[in-house]
Motif scaffolding. Structure first.
Motif, PDB file in Angstrom:
ATOM      1  N   PHE A 159    -111.574 -25.170   9.123  1.00  0.00           N
ATOM      2  CA  PHE A 159    -111.785 -24.983   7.687  1.00  0.00           C
ATOM      3  C   PHE A 159    -110.595 -25.574   6.924  1.00  0.00           C
ATOM      4  N   PRO A 160    -110.856 -26.278   5.834  1.00  0.00           N
ATOM      5  CA  PRO A 160    -109.842 -27.157   5.242  1.00  0.00           C
ATOM      6  C   PRO A 160    -108.696 -26.473   4.515  1.00  0.00           C
ATOM      7  N   TYR A 161    -108.830 -25.207   4.190  1.00  0.00           N
ATOM      8  CA  TYR A 161    -107.779 -24.522   3.430  1.00  0.00           C
ATOM      9  C   TYR A 161    -106.969 -23.584   4.307  1.00  0.00           C
ATOM     10  N   GLN A 162    -106.899 -23.897   5.605  1.00  0.00           N
ATOM     11  CA  GLN A 162    -106.263 -22.971   6.534  1.00  0.00           C
ATOM     12  C   GLN A 162    -104.779 -22.756   6.249  1.00  0.00           C
ATOM     13  N   THR A 163    -104.060 -23.808   5.862  1.00  0.00           N
ATOM     14  CA  THR A 163    -102.623 -23.647   5.641  1.00  0.00           C
ATOM     15  C   THR A 163    -102.348 -22.654   4.518  1.00  0.00           C
ATOM     16  N   ALA A 164    -103.055 -22.810   3.406  1.00  0.00           N
ATOM     17  CA  ALA A 164    -102.895 -21.873   2.294  1.00  0.00           C
ATOM     18  C   ALA A 164    -103.352 -20.475   2.698  1.00  0.00           C
ATOM     19  N   PHE A 165    -104.396 -20.393   3.497  1.00  0.00           N
ATOM     20  CA  PHE A 165    -104.916 -19.102   3.926  1.00  0.00           C
ATOM     21  C   PHE A 165    -103.899 -18.346   4.789  1.00  0.00           C
ATOM     22  N   TYR A 166    -103.322 -19.044   5.758  1.00  0.00           N
ATOM     23  CA  TYR A 166    -102.294 -18.412   6.586  1.00  0.00           C
ATOM     24  C   TYR A 166    -101.129 -17.920   5.723  1.00  0.00           C
ATOM     25  N   GLN A 167    -100.735 -18.737   4.732  1.00  0.00           N
ATOM     26  CA  GLN A 167     -99.623 -18.346   3.878  1.00  0.00           C
ATOM     27  C   GLN A 167     -99.973 -17.160   3.001  1.00  0.00           C
ATOM     28  N   LYS A 217     -90.778 -25.606   1.484  1.00  0.00           N
ATOM     29  CA  LYS A 217     -91.877 -25.474   0.535  1.00  0.00           C
ATOM     30  C   LYS A 217     -91.429 -25.805  -0.888  1.00  0.00           C
ATOM     31  N   ALA A 218     -90.180 -25.479  -1.229  1.00  0.00           N
ATOM     32  CA  ALA A 218     -89.669 -25.844  -2.546  1.00  0.00           C
ATOM     33  C   ALA A 218     -89.656 -27.354  -2.699  1.00  0.00           C
ATOM     34  N   ARG A 219     -89.293 -28.052  -1.635  1.00  0.00           N
ATOM     35  CA  ARG A 219     -89.308 -29.518  -1.671  1.00  0.00           C
ATOM     36  C   ARG A 219     -90.727 -30.042  -1.830  1.00  0.00           C
ATOM     37  N   VAL A 264    -108.594 -27.839  -2.494  1.00  0.00           N
ATOM     38  CA  VAL A 264    -107.654 -27.549  -1.405  1.00  0.00           C
ATOM     39  C   VAL A 264    -106.232 -27.873  -1.840  1.00  0.00           C
ATOM     40  N   GLU A 265    -106.056 -29.017  -2.516  1.00  0.00           N
ATOM     41  CA  GLU A 265    -104.724 -29.404  -2.973  1.00  0.00           C
ATOM     42  C   GLU A 265    -104.163 -28.363  -3.942  1.00  0.00           C
ATOM     43  N   VAL A 266    -104.999 -27.892  -4.836  1.00  0.00           N
ATOM     44  CA  VAL A 266    -104.561 -26.850  -5.779  1.00  0.00           C
ATOM     45  C   VAL A 266    -104.114 -25.604  -5.021  1.00  0.00           C
ATOM     46  N   SER A 267    -104.899 -25.173  -4.047  1.00  0.00           N
ATOM     47  CA  SER A 267    -104.562 -23.950  -3.319  1.00  0.00           C
ATOM     48  C   SER A 267    -103.296 -24.117  -2.492  1.00  0.00           C
ATOM     49  N   GLU A 268    -103.079 -25.295  -1.936  1.00  0.00           N
ATOM     50  CA  GLU A 268    -101.870 -25.528  -1.148  1.00  0.00           C
ATOM     51  C   GLU A 268    -100.619 -25.468  -2.024  1.00  0.00           C
ATOM     52  N   ILE A 269    -100.695 -26.078  -3.199  1.00  0.00           N
ATOM     53  CA  ILE A 269     -99.543 -26.039  -4.103  1.00  0.00           C
ATOM     54  C   ILE A 269     -99.328 -24.626  -4.639  1.00  0.00           C
ATOM     55  N   GLU A 270    -100.420 -23.910  -4.938  1.00  0.00           N
ATOM     56  CA  GLU A 270    -100.292 -22.520  -5.384  1.00  0.00           C
ATOM     57  C   GLU A 270     -99.590 -21.687  -4.316  1.00  0.00           C
ATOM     58  N   SER A 271    -100.014 -21.822  -3.067  1.00  0.00           N
ATOM     59  CA  SER A 271     -99.433 -20.996  -2.003  1.00  0.00           C
ATOM     60  C   SER A 271     -97.984 -21.368  -1.736  1.00  0.00           C
ATOM     61  N   SER A 272     -97.669 -22.647  -1.789  1.00  0.00           N
ATOM     62  CA  SER A 272     -96.284 -23.072  -1.579  1.00  0.00           C
ATOM     63  C   SER A 272     -95.378 -22.583  -2.696  1.00  0.00           C
ATOM     64  N   GLU A 315     -96.992  -9.332  -6.434  1.00  0.00           N
ATOM     65  CA  GLU A 315     -98.425  -9.061  -6.322  1.00  0.00           C
ATOM     66  C   GLU A 315     -99.231 -10.002  -7.205  1.00  0.00           C
ATOM     67  N   ALA A 316     -98.770 -10.235  -8.418  1.00  0.00           N
ATOM     68  CA  ALA A 316     -99.491 -11.142  -9.312  1.00  0.00           C
ATOM     69  C   ALA A 316     -99.575 -12.541  -8.726  1.00  0.00           C
ATOM     70  N   ALA A 317     -98.478 -13.031  -8.171  1.00  0.00           N
ATOM     71  CA  ALA A 317     -98.474 -14.361  -7.572  1.00  0.00           C
ATOM     72  C   ALA A 317     -99.396 -14.426  -6.368  1.00  0.00           C
ATOM     73  N   THR A 318     -99.359 -13.390  -5.541  1.00  0.00           N
ATOM     74  CA  THR A 318    -100.185 -13.364  -4.341  1.00  0.00           C
ATOM     75  C   THR A 318    -101.670 -13.379  -4.691  1.00  0.00           C
ATOM     76  N   LEU A 319    -102.068 -12.586  -5.655  1.00  0.00           N
ATOM     77  CA  LEU A 319    -103.478 -12.533  -6.024  1.00  0.00           C
ATOM     78  C   LEU A 319    -103.928 -13.817  -6.713  1.00  0.00           C
ATOM     79  N   ARG A 320    -103.010 -14.490  -7.394  1.00  0.00           N
ATOM     80  CA  ARG A 320    -103.360 -15.790  -7.979  1.00  0.00           C
ATOM     81  C   ARG A 320    -103.626 -16.809  -6.866  1.00  0.00           C
ATOM     82  N   VAL A 321    -102.820 -16.765  -5.814  1.00  0.00           N
ATOM     83  CA  VAL A 321    -103.064 -17.648  -4.672  1.00  0.00           C
ATOM     84  C   VAL A 321    -104.420 -17.325  -4.050  1.00  0.00           C
TER      85      VAL A 321
END
Length: 448
Positions: A254-262, A407-409, A348-356, A320-326
């Motif tokens: 599934f394509p959003y796995q990296t963000a999901f794990y985070q 991730k900051a980079r 997917v790109e949006v979710s990856e940047i949100e999680s990072s 908590e707010a940041a986590t739920l936004r991700v």
């Protein structure tokens, strides 16, 4: 631990509709109802949690309770016996669980990832009722991806084809979080192709492995100073048979796995902070001994102590707010399962940047909060039986999984240059050509 049989009814209906076959952002109840349904289970899990930390014992009973009560099936569609929760509500549950035992959401991290993968494939390509039935029965999946000292591109764990079309799995995995509690393991392995001269060209695959096979051995040898109850030990596979339909190309994950794990780690960090806040509030309320140069006779009236507690509360709020936004950004990808490839890639790109982005700030907030809580208390708060140090140790361990400086980079490169984030990453040496600015590539390592 109290023996309960209180399977939550949130999201269950007598006559499921076809629309309930795919979990969406909003569950069929509400957050308050969800948490109320799970409160007896969470309270039971909380019993003895601090003592487990002090003694270093694994939470087998707590995991068994969660499995019995359907925790591993909350994402399974209602039409297949699950709760059909959206990811925002799942994240809330992870936070609540981490607040009573920080080990447990992470122990279920690999399980929820495979559930998500099966949901994705069920909606797009193939019927996954067999796996849904397993999840609803309480069967759990552990993670088995990392290898000490291995190349990033070349797992040493190998799937070898057999004449009957099945596979043989051999190898050793480390940091196999949750596997010691599980019936199945999600294993990343190299797919050996006989006659291919250069093994670096071999494809990789996901093998769904039955941990009850006699060729599997899972050890509790995780020696980190935090998250000691996650079951992140070593798993060895010796001539383990894997059916052909349990071997999946890695590219089909599934394509959003990296963000999901985070997201799971963010929820765990947030729950840790919430637990730390509860502990410091209780300690300040009860504390009678004070310093001669304090600002008030009672600790609970001291302006500086109150300010410190307020800062910790604010950190929990922001985390908590940041986590739920991700979670919401990942749910948007899950909801677009049948969209065209371009739209999925954009989400997917949006979710990856949100999680990072969230990882950078949530890690900082929680690490500071779990250290600063001692400012509001005296030296007696460092007593080992209180185990208040567990909050920082656990948070530091979780935050160390995916270095926030990297991730900051990633975030900086994206906002300045539009550089796409990495969509699937691991740790170790690499044979891929990269721009190292003339320096020597980093040595192989291992992910904790």
């Amino acid at each position: 631990m109290t023996t309960l049989r209180v399977r939550p009814t949130f999201g269950r209906t007598e006559t499921p509709s076809a629309a309930a076959d795919h979990p969406t952002a909003a569950g069929p109840g509400g957050t308050d109802h969800l948490l109320a349904e799970w409160r007896p289970v969470l309270d039971a899990v909380a019993e003895g949690a601090v003592q487990r930390e002090v003694d270093g014992t694994l939470p087998f009973e707590a995991v068994a309770l969660l499995k019995r009560e359907g925790f591993g099936a909350v994402r399974v569609p209602v039409s297949h016996g699950g709760a059909g929760l959206g990811l925002v509500d799942v994240a809330r549950l992870w936070i609540e669980l981490a607040a009573v035992d920080a080990n447990l959401p992470q122990a279920f991290r690999g399980h929820f990832a495979l559930v998500e993968d099966r949901l994705w494939h069920h909606a797009r390509t193939s019927d996954q009722r067999t796996w849904f039935d397993r999840f609803v029965r309480g069967e759990m999946v552990g993670n088995a991806w990392s290898e000490v000292g291995s190349d990033i591109d070349l797992p040493r764990t190998v799937l070898s084809p057999r004449a009957d079309g099945s596979y043989r799995l051999d190898g050793t995995k480390y940091y196999t979080t949750g596997s010691i509690y599980a019936e199945w393991a999600d294993v990343h392995a190299r797919l050996r192709e006989p006659g291919r001269p250069d093994e670096v060209e071999d494809a990789t695959a996901i093998a769904m492995v039955d941990l009850r096979d006699p060729g599997v051995r899972v050890s509790d040898d995780w020696n980190g100073f935090g998250q000691k109850g996650t079951g992140s030990g070593t798993a060895t596979f010796d001539a383990v048979g894997v059916p052909a339909d349990h071997v999946l190309p890695f590219e089909e994950r599934f394509p959003y796995q990296t963000a999901f794990y985070q997201l799971n780690l963010l929820a765990t960090l947030t729950g840790i902070a919430r637990s730390a806040l509860a502990d410091v509030v209780e300690a300040v309320q009860k504390r009678t001994r004070n310093f001669s140069h304090a600002n008030a006779p009672r600790v609970r009236d001291d302006a500086q102590v109150l300010a410190r507690v307020g800062e910790i509360a604010a950190a929990v709020y922001a985390a908590e707010a940041a986590t739920l936004r991700v979670a919401a950004s990942i749910q948007a990808v899950a909801d677009a399962v049948l969209a065209d490839a371009g739209e999925i890639a954009r989400l997917v790109e949006v979710s990856e940047i949100e999680s990072s982005t969230a990882q950078v700030v949530v890690s900082e907030l929680v690490l500071r909060a779990t250290s600063d809580l001692f400012d509001a208390l005296g030296a007696s708060a460092t007593a080992r039986p209180l185990a208040l140090d567990r909050h920082w140790r656990n948070a530091r361990t979780v935050a160390s999984h995916n270095p926030r400086i990297l991730k900051a980079r990633v975030v900086g490169a994206y906002v300045v240059n539009g550089t796409p984030p990495p969509y699937a990453w691991s740790i170790g040496g690499t044979r891929r050509r990269q721009d190292w600015d003339g320096t020597t590539p980093p040595a192989s390592g291992s992910d904790t």
